[in-house]
Design an enzyme around this catalytic site. Structure first.
Site, short mmCIF file in Angstrom:
data_model
loop_
_atom_site.label_atom_id
_atom_site.label_comp_id
_atom_site.label_asym_id
_atom_site.label_seq_id
_atom_site.Cartn_x
_atom_site.Cartn_y
_atom_site.Cartn_z
N GLN A 157 2.49 -11.56 1.24
CA GLN A 157 1.28 -12.06 1.91
C GLN A 157 1.54 -13.45 2.50
OE1 GLN A 157 -1.40 -10.27 2.33
NE2 GLN A 157 -1.29 -8.66 0.80
N GLU A 203 6.27 2.25 -3.24
CA GLU A 203 6.57 1.40 -2.09
C GLU A 203 7.79 1.95 -1.37
OE1 GLU A 203 5.64 -1.57 -0.43
OE2 GLU A 203 7.54 -1.27 0.62
N CYS A 230 -6.15 -3.95 6.06
CA CYS A 230 -5.92 -4.99 7.07
C CYS A 230 -6.34 -4.49 8.44
CB CYS A 230 -4.45 -5.42 7.08
SG CYS A 230 -3.31 -4.09 7.43
N TYR A 281 1.56 1.31 -2.05
CA TYR A 281 1.99 0.28 -1.06
C TYR A 281 2.11 -1.05 -1.80
CZ TYR A 281 0.09 3.97 1.88
OH TYR A 281 -0.20 5.18 2.44
N1 SAH Z 1 0.32 -4.77 -1.87
C1 SAH Z 1 1.41 -5.59 -1.40
C2 SAH Z 1 2.01 -5.10 -0.07
C3 SAH Z 1 1.05 -4.71 1.03
S1 SAH Z 1 1.77 -4.56 2.63
C4 SAH Z 1 0.97 -7.03 -1.31
O1 SAH Z 1 -0.21 -7.35 -1.43
O2 SAH Z 1 1.84 -7.89 -1.10
C5 SAH Z 1 2.06 -2.87 2.78
C6 SAH Z 1 3.34 -2.38 2.12
O3 SAH Z 1 3.40 -0.98 2.35
C7 SAH Z 1 4.63 -2.97 2.66
O4 SAH Z 1 5.39 -3.47 1.58
C8 SAH Z 1 5.36 -1.75 3.30
O5 SAH Z 1 6.76 -1.79 3.13
C9 SAH Z 1 4.76 -0.60 2.54
N2 SAH Z 1 4.69 0.72 3.21
C10 SAH Z 1 4.47 0.98 4.52
N3 SAH Z 1 4.38 2.31 4.72
C11 SAH Z 1 4.55 2.91 3.51
C12 SAH Z 1 4.55 4.27 3.06
N4 SAH Z 1 4.35 5.28 3.91
N5 SAH Z 1 4.74 4.50 1.74
C13 SAH Z 1 4.93 3.47 0.88
N6 SAH Z 1 4.94 2.19 1.25
C14 SAH Z 1 4.76 1.90 2.54
#
Ligand code: SAH
Length: 454
Positions: free
Chosen positions: A286, A336, A411, A315
């Site tokens: 973030q 992830e 988002c 995610y």
């Molecule tokens: N929850 C975390 C990350 C959110 S960002 C935080 O707050 O920091 C979204 C994340 O989803 C990223 O790390 C990206 O690599 C991952 N992502 C994107 N598409 C995805 C998918 N189809 N399956 C799993 N992860 C995914």
């Protein structure tokens, strides 16, 4: 019948701005035909020059503003708006927070969802918040420059103060720029796909003050590399990691798929809600540290945990939400896609002495199906997907697994509205959404919504 727009290119008109798009552009209408206008706020009347006429809408530029909206504020530098650094920079901060709340309300209305949107949680000082920057490097008038691209252009405008970035990051970029100049490193030339340095990425830990510099280069070889590295380390003692990422082809993608260590460690540290995190170059993290804590606090209260629950954090990135939830839950499963992020997450769990979490690398939609087949009994599901939202197959798996609570961190209001409407078909219901302003001065909207089974 041939469509005829009510305005022509280069026509001058006077109009009142009626609305603000989700991208922060003012909207004026001529016989129902919308014109989108930069730096124009609702209620303002302006002399406009029509710059582009399309089939369903056009663009115009303000020649003269005839009155100011009470919500208008002056930015220290006009180029912040021209660059997309601060597309809402002309709107007062309280009005920005209201704008974000309204955008969510509009999406819910469009999707016929009856969900209350709470006032946006803002920042006390909405500037200098970004802990990460990716800055293009180009040759301008015979000199290597760092700056920003004017919107819809390939023209680099040199800039040293990026306003929304941590000032220490701005300072680091100038120092690296000066070293590149000193050693006559050729800047990337987009038109001919020549030159060496494409971008400089900087990450800084808000609490640790540790910095990472990533040199994104077209070529593997960089002339005078050792001198540049020594220069950075000498002038920026907080730099604990210097990495290189090679991107040989013409593309808009900033970082390559791999990074190579040039100096120090492969990650920096930072803290969120008392936990320490390793953050590597390729992992998502973030960008607004103070607001991230407020966002995660909102997620923790929305999850209603008592210590007995099995939680999925989909995610999960480097595991920041998973670890924040772990002490309130029985067990947390993270999923992830990024291998680098999962490696960070596993290390982060270990370093913080948290044993009741497990991270799985894979597509969330695929791993959800696997967990469903394994009949994993989930009480609470937290999702934090990228802008495109949840996959249909993911939502189907939720419908079968039936966690009692789904906490949706979004988002992108458009995909949030779509996904809540789909989850409703499986019996989920949301009462309210809490927006948290993670990206002041920009149009981006982050929010948290808890859904429960009827
Ligand atoms: N929850 C975390 C990350 C959110 S960002 C935080 O707050 O920091 C979204 C994340 O989803 C990223 O790390 C990206 O690599 C991952 N992502 C994107 N598409 C995805 C998918 N189809 N399956 C799993 N992860 C995914």
């Amino acid at each position: 019948m041939k469509f005829i727009a009510p305005v022509t290119r280069n026509q001058e008109i006077t109009a009142t701005i009626m609305d603000l798009t989700y991208e922060g552009l003012g909207v004026a209408k001529v016989d129902d035909y919308p014109l989108f206008i930069e730096d124009a706020l609702p209620g303002e009347e302006a002399k406009l020059l029509v710059t582009k006429v399309g089939k369903n809408f056009g663009y115009a530029r303000v020649l003269e503003r005839l009155n100011d909206s009470p919500d208008r504020v002056e930015l220290p530098n006009k180029s912040y708006m021209q660059s997309g650094i601060a597309p809402l920079g002309h709107l007062s901060y309280p009005a920005q927070l209201k704008f974000k709340q309204q955008q969510l309300q509009n999406v819910y209305k469009k999707n016929r969802l009856d969900i209350e949107v709470l006032p946006t949680i803002g920042m006390a000082e909405p500037k200098g918040y970004r802990n990460k920057a990716q800055i293009p490097v180009r040759q301008v008038k015979g000199q290597l420059e760092t700056g920003f691209y004017r919107k819809r252009s390939h023209e680099l405008m040199p800039l040293e103060d990026f306003y929304i970035q941590d000032p220490e990051i701005d300072r680091a970029i100038v120092i690296v720029r000066d070293l590149l100049r000193q050693y006559h490193i050729p800047a990337y030339d987009e038109a001919r796909n020549r030159g060496v340095i494409r971008n400089i990425m900087v990450r800084r830990g808000y609490f640790s003050h540790e910095m990472m510099i990533v040199l994104i280069t077209r070529t593997r070889e960089v002339p005078q590399l050792q001198n540049i590295i020594s220069g950075i380390v000498m002038k920026l003692p907080k730099v604990v990691s210097i990495m290189q990422s090679v991107v040989p082809k013409p593309t808009n993608v900033v970082l390559g798929r791999t990074v190579k260590k040039l100096y120090g460690k492969t990650f920096i540290h930072d803290q969120i809600l008392g936990h320490t995190f390793d953050i590597s170059a390729l992992s998502f993290y973030q960008v607004n540290p103070l607001q991230t804590e407020k966002l995660y606090q909102t997620v923790i209260s929305a999850a209603h945990l008592t210590g007995k629950e099995t939680v999925i954090d989909a995610y999960s990135g480097i595991g920041t939400i998973s670890l924040s939830l772990a002490k309130h839950a029985k067990y947390v499963y993270g999923v992830e896609i990024s291998e680098a992020a999962v490696a960070d997450a596993k290390r982060n769990a270990k370093h913080n002495g948290i044993a009741n979490v497990k991270f799985q690398q894979g597509l969330a939609e695929k791993v959800m199906q696997d967990w469903r087949e394994a009949e994993l009994d989930v009480d609470v599901l937290v999702v934090d997907p990228p802008r495109k939202g949840l996959a249909g197959t993911f939502i189907e798996a939720v419908g079968i697994m039936k966690p009692k609570r789904v906490v949706y961190v979004s988002c992108n209001p458009a995909t949030l509205g779509r996904d809540i409407a789909l989850l409703q078909e499986f019996g989920y219901h949301a009462a309210e959404t809490q927006p948290v302003d993670m990206f002041p001065l920009t149009q981006h909207i982050e929010s948290v919504t808890a859904l429960t089974l009827d």
